[in-house]
Design a protein around this motif. Structure first.
Motif, PDB file in Angstrom:
ATOM      1  N   ALA A  68       0.841  -1.197   0.000  1.00  0.00           N
ATOM      2  CA  ALA A  68       0.000   0.000   0.000  1.00  0.00           C
ATOM      3  C   ALA A  68       0.877   1.247   0.000  1.00  0.00           C
ATOM      4  O   ALA A  68       1.844   1.348   0.757  1.00  0.00           O
ATOM      5  CB  ALA A  68      -0.907  -0.004   1.219  1.00  0.00           C
ATOM      6  N   VAL A  69       0.557   2.169  -0.896  1.00  0.00           N
ATOM      7  CA  VAL A  69       1.271   3.444  -0.971  1.00  0.00           C
ATOM      8  C   VAL A  69       0.241   4.565  -0.919  1.00  0.00           C
ATOM      9  O   VAL A  69      -0.921   4.367  -1.274  1.00  0.00           O
ATOM     10  CB  VAL A  69       2.125   3.558  -2.256  1.00  0.00           C
ATOM     11  N   PRO A  70       0.642   5.753  -0.494  1.00  0.00           N
ATOM     12  CA  PRO A  70      -0.306   6.861  -0.470  1.00  0.00           C
ATOM     13  C   PRO A  70      -0.682   7.301  -1.877  1.00  0.00           C
ATOM     14  O   PRO A  70       0.014   7.002  -2.858  1.00  0.00           O
ATOM     15  CB  PRO A  70       0.447   7.966   0.282  1.00  0.00           C
ATOM     16  N   GLY A  71      -1.765   8.003  -1.973  1.00  0.00           N
ATOM     17  CA  GLY A  71      -2.248   8.474  -3.270  1.00  0.00           C
ATOM     18  C   GLY A  71      -1.244   9.344  -4.005  1.00  0.00           C
ATOM     19  O   GLY A  71      -1.202   9.347  -5.227  1.00  0.00           O
ATOM     20  N   ALA A  72      -0.419  10.085  -3.268  1.00  0.00           N
ATOM     21  CA  ALA A  72       0.578  10.952  -3.904  1.00  0.00           C
ATOM     22  C   ALA A  72       1.576  10.140  -4.724  1.00  0.00           C
ATOM     23  O   ALA A  72       2.024  10.586  -5.785  1.00  0.00           O
ATOM     24  CB  ALA A  72       1.312  11.777  -2.852  1.00  0.00           C
ATOM     25  N   ALA A  73       1.930   8.948  -4.262  1.00  0.00           N
ATOM     26  CA  ALA A  73       2.847   8.098  -5.019  1.00  0.00           C
ATOM     27  C   ALA A  73       2.201   7.632  -6.316  1.00  0.00           C
ATOM     28  O   ALA A  73       2.857   7.557  -7.364  1.00  0.00           O
ATOM     29  CB  ALA A  73       3.278   6.901  -4.181  1.00  0.00           C
ATOM     30  N   MET A  74       0.917   7.330  -6.263  1.00  0.00           N
ATOM     31  CA  MET A  74       0.217   6.918  -7.480  1.00  0.00           C
ATOM     32  C   MET A  74       0.047   8.089  -8.437  1.00  0.00           C
ATOM     33  O   MET A  74      -0.011   7.896  -9.646  1.00  0.00           O
ATOM     34  CB  MET A  74      -1.136   6.295  -7.136  1.00  0.00           C
ATOM     35  N   LEU A  75      -0.016   9.307  -7.905  1.00  0.00           N
ATOM     36  CA  LEU A  75      -0.099  10.483  -8.769  1.00  0.00           C
ATOM     37  C   LEU A  75       1.191  10.701  -9.554  1.00  0.00           C
ATOM     38  O   LEU A  75       1.199  11.439 -10.535  1.00  0.00           O
ATOM     39  CB  LEU A  75      -0.435  11.732  -7.954  1.00  0.00           C
ATOM     40  N   LEU A  76       2.270  10.079  -9.155  1.00  0.00           N
ATOM     41  CA  LEU A  76       3.507  10.116  -9.923  1.00  0.00           C
ATOM     42  C   LEU A  76       3.558   8.982 -10.941  1.00  0.00           C
ATOM     43  O   LEU A  76       4.070   9.163 -12.049  1.00  0.00           O
ATOM     44  CB  LEU A  76       4.722  10.018  -8.989  1.00  0.00           C
ATOM     45  N   LEU A  77       3.020   7.830 -10.577  1.00  0.00           N
ATOM     46  CA  LEU A  77       3.096   6.653 -11.439  1.00  0.00           C
ATOM     47  C   LEU A  77       2.111   6.715 -12.599  1.00  0.00           C
ATOM     48  O   LEU A  77       2.464   6.385 -13.732  1.00  0.00           O
ATOM     49  CB  LEU A  77       2.863   5.389 -10.614  1.00  0.00           C
ATOM     50  N   VAL A  78       0.900   7.154 -12.356  1.00  0.00           N
ATOM     51  CA  VAL A  78      -0.123   7.165 -13.405  1.00  0.00           C
ATOM     52  C   VAL A  78       0.242   8.120 -14.549  1.00  0.00           C
ATOM     53  O   VAL A  78       0.122   7.748 -15.717  1.00  0.00           O
ATOM     54  CB  VAL A  78      -1.509   7.468 -12.805  1.00  0.00           C
ATOM     55  N   PRO A  79       0.717   9.354 -14.294  1.00  0.00           N
ATOM     56  CA  PRO A  79       1.148  10.196 -15.424  1.00  0.00           C
ATOM     57  C   PRO A  79       2.333   9.619 -16.186  1.00  0.00           C
ATOM     58  O   PRO A  79       2.452   9.819 -17.396  1.00  0.00           O
ATOM     59  CB  PRO A  79       1.518  11.530 -14.778  1.00  0.00           C
ATOM     60  N   LEU A  80       3.203   8.885 -15.497  1.00  0.00           N
ATOM     61  CA  LEU A  80       4.311   8.222 -16.190  1.00  0.00           C
ATOM     62  C   LEU A  80       3.776   7.195 -17.178  1.00  0.00           C
ATOM     63  O   LEU A  80       4.242   7.115 -18.319  1.00  0.00           O
ATOM     64  CB  LEU A  80       5.242   7.553 -15.176  1.00  0.00           C
ATOM     65  N   GLU A  81       2.790   6.426 -16.760  1.00  0.00           N
ATOM     66  CA  GLU A  81       2.166   5.447 -17.653  1.00  0.00           C
ATOM     67  C   GLU A  81       1.471   6.142 -18.819  1.00  0.00           C
ATOM     68  O   GLU A  81       1.559   5.684 -19.958  1.00  0.00           O
ATOM     69  CB  GLU A  81       1.167   4.597 -16.882  1.00  0.00           C
ATOM     70  N   ALA A  82       0.780   7.242 -18.541  1.00  0.00           N
ATOM     71  CA  ALA A  82       0.096   7.977 -19.604  1.00  0.00           C
ATOM     72  C   ALA A  82       1.092   8.584 -20.586  1.00  0.00           C
ATOM     73  O   ALA A  82       0.861   8.571 -21.799  1.00  0.00           O
ATOM     74  CB  ALA A  82      -0.791   9.068 -19.003  1.00  0.00           C
ATOM     75  N   ALA A  83       2.199   9.084 -20.091  1.00  0.00           N
ATOM     76  CA  ALA A  83       3.219   9.633 -20.977  1.00  0.00           C
ATOM     77  C   ALA A  83       3.832   8.546 -21.854  1.00  0.00           C
ATOM     78  O   ALA A  83       4.067   8.758 -23.055  1.00  0.00           O
ATOM     79  CB  ALA A  83       4.313  10.326 -20.158  1.00  0.00           C
ATOM     80  N   ALA A  84       4.070   7.383 -21.282  1.00  0.00           N
ATOM     81  CA  ALA A  84       4.588   6.265 -22.063  1.00  0.00           C
ATOM     82  C   ALA A  84       3.589   5.866 -23.151  1.00  0.00           C
ATOM     83  O   ALA A  84       3.970   5.582 -24.282  1.00  0.00           O
ATOM     84  CB  ALA A  84       4.893   5.080 -21.165  1.00  0.00           C
ATOM     85  N   ALA A  85       2.309   5.879 -22.814  1.00  0.00           N
ATOM     86  CA  ALA A  85       1.288   5.527 -23.793  1.00  0.00           C
ATOM     87  C   ALA A  85       1.153   6.577 -24.882  1.00  0.00           C
ATOM     88  O   ALA A  85       0.815   6.262 -26.034  1.00  0.00           O
ATOM     89  CB  ALA A  85      -0.063   5.334 -23.107  1.00  0.00           C
ATOM     90  N   ALA A  86       1.446   7.830 -24.561  1.00  0.00           N
ATOM     91  CA  ALA A  86       1.314   8.889 -25.548  1.00  0.00           C
ATOM     92  C   ALA A  86       2.529   9.009 -26.457  1.00  0.00           C
ATOM     93  O   ALA A  86       2.395   9.302 -27.654  1.00  0.00           O
ATOM     94  CB  ALA A  86       1.089  10.226 -24.833  1.00  0.00           C
ATOM     95  N   VAL A  87       3.716   8.759 -25.930  1.00  0.00           N
ATOM     96  CA  VAL A  87       4.951   9.002 -26.680  1.00  0.00           C
ATOM     97  C   VAL A  87       5.497   7.735 -27.352  1.00  0.00           C
ATOM     98  O   VAL A  87       5.926   7.771 -28.497  1.00  0.00           O
ATOM     99  CB  VAL A  87       6.022   9.618 -25.745  1.00  0.00           C
TER     100      VAL A  87
END
Length: 92
Positions: A68-87
């Motif tokens: 379990a990680v706090p929501g702030a950690a997921m706020l870093l991971l999810v945009p990384l995944e979205a950037a990978a999907a976009a680029v």
């Protein structure tokens, strides 16, 4: 729009879009990065597939994540995944 049964804060449509984004990013990024090196492609696989499978915010999924990680950690991971999907598809 219906809500997912286990998470009152996420709709089924949002869950589907997040799944497609993660699938695109985790497929295209290692494919694009294999030109740089095999180790880089494997690191991208670990970062984009294994990390989200292991860590998570409690209540975000129908089951509790192993780590379990706090929501702030997921706020870093999810945009990384979205950037990978976009680029990454452009370079794959």
């Amino acid at each position: 729009m219906t809500r997912a049964a286990d998470s009152p804060n996420r709709t089924n449509v949002a869950s589907g879009l997040r799944f497609l984004t993660e699938l695109t990013g985790s497929t295209a990024a290692p494919w694009a990065l294999h030109r740089v090196g095999c180790a880089v492609a494997i690191a991208a696989l670990v970062l984009l597939i294994a990390l989200p499978a292991v860590v998570g915010t409690p209540g975000d999924r129908p089951f509790d994540p192993p780590v379990a990680v706090p929501g702030a950690a997921m706020l870093l991971l999810v945009p990384l995944e979205a950037a990978a999907a976009a680029v990454a598809p452009r370079f794959a």
